[in-house]
Write an enzyme that holds these catalytic residues in place. Sequence first.
Site, PDB file in Angstrom:
ATOM      1  N   GLU A  36       0.869  -1.160   0.000  1.00 18.31           N
ATOM      2  CA  GLU A  36       0.000   0.000   0.000  1.00 18.31           C
ATOM      3  C   GLU A  36       0.915   1.223   0.000  1.00 18.31           C
ATOM      4  OE1 GLU A  36      -2.691   0.402   3.327  1.00 18.31           O
ATOM      5  OE2 GLU A  36      -3.465   2.290   2.512  1.00 18.31           O
ATOM      6  N   ARG A 263       5.484 -12.851   9.513  1.00 21.32           N
ATOM      7  CA  ARG A 263       6.136 -11.593   9.166  1.00 21.32           C
ATOM      8  C   ARG A 263       7.483 -11.497   9.891  1.00 21.32           C
ATOM      9  NH1 ARG A 263       4.027  -6.527   9.659  1.00 21.32           N
ATOM     10  NH2 ARG A 263       2.149  -7.297   8.713  1.00 21.32           N
ATOM     11  N   LYS A 273       4.656   0.827   9.461  1.00 24.51           N
ATOM     12  CA  LYS A 273       4.750   2.093   8.746  1.00 24.51           C
ATOM     13  C   LYS A 273       4.152   3.232   9.565  1.00 24.51           C
ATOM     14  CE  LYS A 273       3.234   0.122   4.843  1.00 24.51           C
ATOM     15  NZ  LYS A 273       2.682  -0.011   3.485  1.00 24.51           N
TER      16      LYS A 273
HETATM   17  P1  ATP Z   1       3.036  -2.303   8.082  1.00 25.23           P
HETATM   18  O1  ATP Z   1       2.314  -3.203   9.038  1.00 25.23           O
HETATM   19  O2  ATP Z   1       4.477  -2.131   8.354  1.00 25.23           O
HETATM   20  O3  ATP Z   1       2.339  -1.002   7.877  1.00 25.23           O
HETATM   21  P2  ATP Z   1       1.741  -3.483   5.887  1.00 25.23           P
HETATM   22  O4  ATP Z   1       1.566  -4.944   5.933  1.00 25.23           O
HETATM   23  O5  ATP Z   1       0.570  -2.649   6.203  1.00 25.23           O
HETATM   24  O6  ATP Z   1       3.007  -3.095   6.730  1.00 25.23           O
HETATM   25  P3  ATP Z   1       1.768  -3.354   3.054  1.00 25.23           P
HETATM   26  O7  ATP Z   1       2.173  -2.227   2.199  1.00 25.23           O
HETATM   27  O8  ATP Z   1       0.329  -3.731   3.091  1.00 25.23           O
HETATM   28  O9  ATP Z   1       2.290  -3.019   4.501  1.00 25.23           O
HETATM   29  O10 ATP Z   1       2.667  -4.632   2.782  1.00 25.23           O
HETATM   30  C1  ATP Z   1       3.005  -5.105   1.498  1.00 25.23           C
HETATM   31  C2  ATP Z   1       3.408  -6.532   1.610  1.00 25.23           C
HETATM   32  O11 ATP Z   1       4.524  -6.671   2.477  1.00 25.23           O
HETATM   33  C3  ATP Z   1       2.293  -7.374   2.194  1.00 25.23           C
HETATM   34  O12 ATP Z   1       2.154  -8.528   1.408  1.00 25.23           O
HETATM   35  C4  ATP Z   1       2.746  -7.700   3.585  1.00 25.23           C
HETATM   36  O13 ATP Z   1       2.281  -8.947   3.974  1.00 25.23           O
HETATM   37  C5  ATP Z   1       4.266  -7.654   3.458  1.00 25.23           C
HETATM   38  N1  ATP Z   1       4.875  -7.277   4.730  1.00 25.23           N
HETATM   39  C6  ATP Z   1       4.664  -6.168   5.446  1.00 25.23           C
HETATM   40  N2  ATP Z   1       5.364  -6.180   6.597  1.00 25.23           N
HETATM   41  C7  ATP Z   1       6.055  -7.346   6.603  1.00 25.23           C
HETATM   42  C8  ATP Z   1       6.970  -7.963   7.516  1.00 25.23           C
HETATM   43  N3  ATP Z   1       7.308  -7.379   8.674  1.00 25.23           N
HETATM   44  N4  ATP Z   1       7.483  -9.161   7.183  1.00 25.23           N
HETATM   45  C9  ATP Z   1       7.162  -9.743   6.034  1.00 25.23           C
HETATM   46  N5  ATP Z   1       6.313  -9.236   5.140  1.00 25.23           N
HETATM   47  C10 ATP Z   1       5.754  -8.044   5.405  1.00 25.23           C
HETATM   48 MG    MG Z   2      -1.244  -3.227   4.999  1.00 24.00          MG
END
Ligand code: ATP
Ligand code: MG
Length: 564
Positions: A36, A263, A273
């Site tokens: 995102e 994760r 984020k």
């Molecule tokens: P955050 O929780 O840090 O805001 P998010 O999951 O909301 O991260 P996205 O932009 O939706 O961020 O993530 C894009 C991809 O990266 C998704 O498929 C998510 O599962 C993966 N991802 C995000 N954080 C991690 C992590 N700590 N380890 C592995 N994969 C991750």
């Molecule tokens: Mg997300």
Amino acid sequence: MDLTESPAPLDFIREIVAADLASGKHGTVVTRFPPEPNGYLHIGHAKSICLNFGIAAQFGGRCHLRYDDTNPTKEEQEYIESIERDVRWLGFDWGTHLYFASDYFERMYAWGERLIGKGKAYVCDCSAEEVRQRRGTLTEPGRACGHRERPAAESLDLFRRMRSGEFPDGARTLRAKIDMGSGNINMRDPVLYRILHAPHPHAGAAWCIYPMYDYAHPLEDAIEGITHSVCTLEFEDHRPFYDWVIDECELPEPHPRQIEFARLNLTYTVMSKRKLLQLVQEGVVSGWDDPRMPTISGLRRRGFTPEAIRDFADRIGVAKRDSVVDVQLLEHCLREDLNRRAPRKFAVLRPLKLVIENYPEGQVEAFDVPNNPEDPAAGTRAVPFSRVLWIEQDDFRETPPPKYFRLFPGNEVRLRSAYLVRCTGVVKDAAGNVVEVRAAYDPATRGGATPDGRKVKATLHWLSAAHAVPAEVRLYDRLLTKPDAGDVEEGRDWKSNLNADSLEALGDCWVEPSLAGAAPGERVQFERLGYFCLDPDSAAGKLVFNRTVTLRDTWAKIEEKQRG
Ligand code: ATP
Ligand code: MG
């Protein structure tokens, strides 16, 4: 990049992929990385990027870069640009497969109408609060509201009026009609669409209703022909709804399969984020690319290499259970890579003057110093030597503590690749501080050799004061004081764990003249001090280096111990 050369061992996700190819369920594997665009990518995303692009490369398929941009108020063009830069820098390429979820809004809407027509969705007039109250809990079923039984024609009319902008934010939603009594809360008539009068950074002003993530994501995957939709564990309970959407929208076979993995969590690191944005907005760090940030842009500026990050991702692998990885493993991967590649240089961070009393005034010699002892092909460089030198303050003690073998009055040390020198005395200022160390050199030890076989226990790095180039050096420590970012004292904010001393800037450093023309991003090892990287802040007059990592590899020691 050829990732097929050293195929990663088959983890549980790769096993599924291999089986689906073997059985003929899929002819080509198609994965996606779906960020995102509401912030910069971090090291956790790097794990997901390496996994998705890595699987595609290993099995001869492809990986899409897709912006999951269904939430317009938090998303920005700046983030989109940073994401592309970061994925490329990590060494991956999506070719022509760059997509925006918002480009599918029209189709998602059409499926919404179809679901209504099938009696599988309805417009609900409850407020967000009412929806929440009726949802039930893990132990209690949810309670349906009166709108659930409204005729499809009425829902369809309302859904169209939602789209045309007739209702204010939050007035109505479109909900799936599944099962308010389901044991899985995600199946209790989840919201598919909400009203939000906000322009979209990619779709413009076209929409005032936006699809929810859980509805949009399976459709995005299906539209793009994704075969394996890899996501993090918190979506495990959402999988039945993922499959429901694909089934009820009657998408053609073969359907994408959602697979969850743990994760990445790292010690001493915040990895959301939202929290990283807070650090940026509140000025705790200088920006998303502050070298202390766990963002890919921060790691890059700090001096990390993409190779080290990919190696790290390989080593941690993928698991089905959440865990916390020691940040020292990441640093270990980096040291291994830099040790092989980073040219060695001399730098003095906390300078102390050393005058060689018997060295002729005005004389300059150039000594050949190996560029990298790990790599003989890297050759040598000439480092100028003269009568007045800089050494580290730490390398001199007027009164040496026990086991101190460096410079002190009467003691002899080697100046690396130059001469052996013996300390003859000091010069002090009015306050009694040592401002200058005096020494005598032995001309018979040219190049640091000892023809008579005599031993010295310390070898120091040095710089000729007349030739050295001024620099600022920024030393970094962990951003957090506790290994577990969530270990917060009661009643206090997570930011109470921030390390107030995570940055120490040394303004009066010196580096060897061969660095005068260095370009930002260049990585070096300052001998005995650590790995450093030239920062983009470097202006013509002043070089600015970031300490990437120290030389002390605690992880290697832990591994050694484990091997026993
Ligand atoms: P955050 O929780 O840090 O805001 P998010 O999951 O909301 O991260 P996205 O932009 O939706 O961020 O993530 C894009 C991809 O990266 C998704 O498929 C998510 O599962 C993966 N991802 C995000 N954080 C991690 C992590 N700590 N380890 C592995 N994969 C991750
Ligand atoms: Mg997300």
